[in-house]
Motif scaffolding. Sequence first.
Motif, PDB file in Angstrom:
ATOM      1  N   ALA A   1       0.832  -1.209   0.000  1.00 19.90           N
ATOM      2  CA  ALA A   1       0.000   0.000   0.000  1.00 19.90           C
ATOM      3  C   ALA A   1       0.864   1.256   0.000  1.00 19.90           C
ATOM      4  CB  ALA A   1      -0.919  -0.012   1.208  1.00 19.90           C
ATOM      5  N   ALA A   2       1.955   1.234   0.753  1.00 18.36           N
ATOM      6  CA  ALA A   2       2.847   2.395   0.795  1.00 18.36           C
ATOM      7  C   ALA A   2       3.471   2.653  -0.571  1.00 18.36           C
ATOM      8  CB  ALA A   2       3.927   2.181   1.847  1.00 18.36           C
ATOM      9  N   ARG A   3       3.805   1.600  -1.285  1.00 21.44           N
ATOM     10  CA  ARG A   3       4.425   1.758  -2.609  1.00 21.44           C
ATOM     11  C   ARG A   3       3.484   2.400  -3.625  1.00 21.44           C
ATOM     12  NH1 ARG A   3       8.031  -3.796  -3.556  1.00 21.44           N
ATOM     13  NH2 ARG A   3       9.509  -3.374  -1.852  1.00 21.44           N
ATOM     14  N   ARG A   4       2.195   2.327  -3.348  1.00 19.60           N
ATOM     15  CA  ARG A   4       1.240   2.945  -4.274  1.00 19.60           C
ATOM     16  C   ARG A   4       1.167   4.460  -4.085  1.00 19.60           C
ATOM     17  NH1 ARG A   4      -1.650  -2.078  -3.262  1.00 19.60           N
ATOM     18  NH2 ARG A   4      -2.909  -1.158  -1.584  1.00 19.60           N
ATOM     19  N   HIS A   5       1.893   4.973  -3.079  1.00 17.89           N
ATOM     20  CA  HIS A   5       1.837   6.414  -2.790  1.00 17.89           C
ATOM     21  C   HIS A   5       3.242   6.984  -2.623  1.00 17.89           C
ATOM     22  CE1 HIS A   5      -2.531   6.232  -2.164  1.00 17.89           C
ATOM     23  NE2 HIS A   5      -2.303   5.079  -1.557  1.00 17.89           N
ATOM     24  N   PRO A   6       4.067   6.896  -3.672  1.00 17.62           N
ATOM     25  CA  PRO A   6       5.443   7.397  -3.554  1.00 17.62           C
ATOM     26  C   PRO A   6       5.513   8.904  -3.325  1.00 17.62           C
ATOM     27  CG  PRO A   6       4.918   6.889  -5.846  1.00 17.62           C
ATOM     28  CD  PRO A   6       3.781   6.371  -5.018  1.00 17.62           C
ATOM     29  N   ASP A   7       4.448   9.603  -3.664  1.00 19.57           N
ATOM     30  CA  ASP A   7       4.425  11.044  -3.443  1.00 19.57           C
ATOM     31  C   ASP A   7       4.166  11.400  -1.987  1.00 19.57           C
ATOM     32  OD1 ASP A   7       1.870   9.875  -3.808  1.00 19.57           O
ATOM     33  OD2 ASP A   7       0.974  11.875  -4.060  1.00 19.57           O
ATOM     34  N   ARG A   8       3.707  10.434  -1.200  1.00 13.11           N
ATOM     35  CA  ARG A   8       3.385  10.674   0.216  1.00 13.11           C
ATOM     36  C   ARG A   8       4.317   9.932   1.168  1.00 13.11           C
ATOM     37  NH1 ARG A   8      -1.915  11.903   1.073  1.00 13.11           N
ATOM     38  NH2 ARG A   8      -1.198  12.387   3.198  1.00 13.11           N
ATOM     39  N   ILE A   9       4.711   8.722   0.776  1.00 11.16           N
ATOM     40  CA  ILE A   9       5.594   7.917   1.622  1.00 11.16           C
ATOM     41  C   ILE A   9       6.870   7.625   0.847  1.00 11.16           C
ATOM     42  CG2 ILE A   9       5.886   5.736   2.869  1.00 11.16           C
ATOM     43  CD1 ILE A   9       2.900   5.658   3.309  1.00 11.16           C
ATOM     44  N   GLY A  10       7.982   8.035   1.408  1.00  8.80           N
ATOM     45  CA  GLY A  10       9.267   7.812   0.764  1.00  8.80           C
ATOM     46  C   GLY A  10       9.776   6.403   1.025  1.00  8.80           C
ATOM     47  N   THR A  11      10.688   6.262   1.967  1.00  8.20           N
ATOM     48  CA  THR A  11      11.249   4.951   2.306  1.00  8.20           C
ATOM     49  C   THR A  11      10.410   4.294   3.398  1.00  8.20           C
ATOM     50  OG1 THR A  11      13.486   5.683   1.773  1.00  8.20           O
ATOM     51  CG2 THR A  11      13.282   3.723   3.150  1.00  8.20           C
ATOM     52  N   MET A  12      10.043   3.042   3.172  1.00 13.50           N
ATOM     53  CA  MET A  12       9.379   2.254   4.207  1.00 13.50           C
ATOM     54  C   MET A  12      10.446   1.390   4.874  1.00 13.50           C
ATOM     55  SD  MET A  12       6.771   1.020   5.960  1.00 13.50           S
ATOM     56  CE  MET A  12       5.248   1.491   5.126  1.00 13.50           C
ATOM     57  N   PHE A  13      10.752   1.718   6.124  1.00 16.50           N
ATOM     58  CA  PHE A  13      11.695   0.929   6.891  1.00 16.50           C
ATOM     59  C   PHE A  13      10.944  -0.119   7.712  1.00 16.50           C
ATOM     60  CE2 PHE A  13      13.929   5.032   6.440  1.00 16.50           C
ATOM     61  CZ  PHE A  13      15.167   4.597   5.973  1.00 16.50           C
ATOM     62  N   ALA A  14      11.606  -1.227   8.007  1.00 19.57           N
ATOM     63  CA  ALA A  14      11.094  -2.219   8.940  1.00 19.57           C
ATOM     64  C   ALA A  14      12.132  -2.395  10.034  1.00 19.57           C
ATOM     65  CB  ALA A  14      10.832  -3.559   8.243  1.00 19.57           C
ATOM     66  N   ALA A  15      11.704  -2.369  11.282  1.00 19.33           N
ATOM     67  CA  ALA A  15      12.617  -2.572  12.399  1.00 19.33           C
ATOM     68  C   ALA A  15      12.838  -4.070  12.596  1.00 19.33           C
ATOM     69  CB  ALA A  15      12.060  -1.952  13.665  1.00 19.33           C
TER      70      ALA A  15
END
Length: 417
Positions: free
Chosen positions: A27-41
Amino acid sequence: MPRNALYAQSGGVTPVINASAGGVIAAARRHPDRIGTMFAAQNGILGALDEVLIDTAQLTETHLTQLRHTPGGAFGSCRHKLKHGAELKRLFELFAAYDIGYFFYNGGGDSADTCLKVAEFAQYHGVDLTAIHIPKTIDNDLPLTDCSPGFGSVAKYVATSVREAGLDTASMAASSTKVFILEVMGRHAGWIAAAAGLASSDAASPPHLILTPEVPFEAGRFVRAMQETIARVGYCVVVAAEGVRDAQGVYLAESGATDAFGHVQLGGVAPVLAGLVKQHLGYKCHWAVADYLQRAARHLASATDLAQAIAVGEHAVSYALGGLRSVMPAIVREDNEPYRWRIEPVPLAEVANREKPLPLEFLNGDGLHLSPLGREYFAPLIQGEVPPPYRDGLPDYPRWQFVTGAKRLPAFDPARG
């Protein structure tokens, strides 16, 4: 300017927690203009504190598909009660260093507490951070949601195991084992134990007795019920939640130890019950503890459960981008036949540190059997089969190995104020 996001898994894992992770990342990848890098801890909130972060850009579309098929926690999980003071300060230093604007924490009740602390700290200090809790627990005890992702698959596994073990016990009862006891998870709530009642097709089929924390245990009553069952059927299959306790609230299997959240560690109710069988009835008894097997059994996952796990991950991102904060995507049941559901946001403050017990009306009047109302609730949650891919006769599960990024902060010193 897009801001970055941090996802983490927490608490005991489920057959479908990775599907929620896949839902969040996709879902985050569908919004590159809003969410840049998605990190996982890595390893939950502990990985965040130690700055062990995975850039999920290294996951291909094939990896995202594999997440839907793989049990365990792909990014590692933990049990840790986030502390005010040094730990919360450190976490927000990490958020600042990585420009984290969105925090997605995937877990159960204790994880909801952690997510709420983060949300409240951000609000109090005026930090622009959106914290969303993604539900997950096989115990099914999160409030304000019809069910919790992970539970449906465990219910399916346990009911299947009881049906199969019941046939085994019946075949040996005339000359050998007459009693089989299966211990399942459920410290404070008997959802899993009650769901095992789906295995029963009539009064003679197992499970013959269900023991839950909501119904106080009485040894004499248990022995009499077992004796009656054996006289009537020839054998007896029991499903017991680990948190079975007496009228005074004392667990039958207290070990004396506690975990990081102060929960009493339980030492095994099945052997205690088996001892009662031997002492009072003298029958040969076998027992088993489902333990990790029930929450790792992705090969028998429920299609309904998988769909819901993905949906709560996707909706978490949608809520965050829509301006909602400190909420949890909850599953709302619209109808039973056919089963229909939707996702709605609920306030995280009304979820954290609260538990949803099994309704007593889901059991018959004696408290030892699944009621028609309980069957109506549980049945839709185990529907559908979504087996993983197989290779050489076994599930083809990847061994997740991720590259973690270079650290930007000094090593964390928990003694620092």
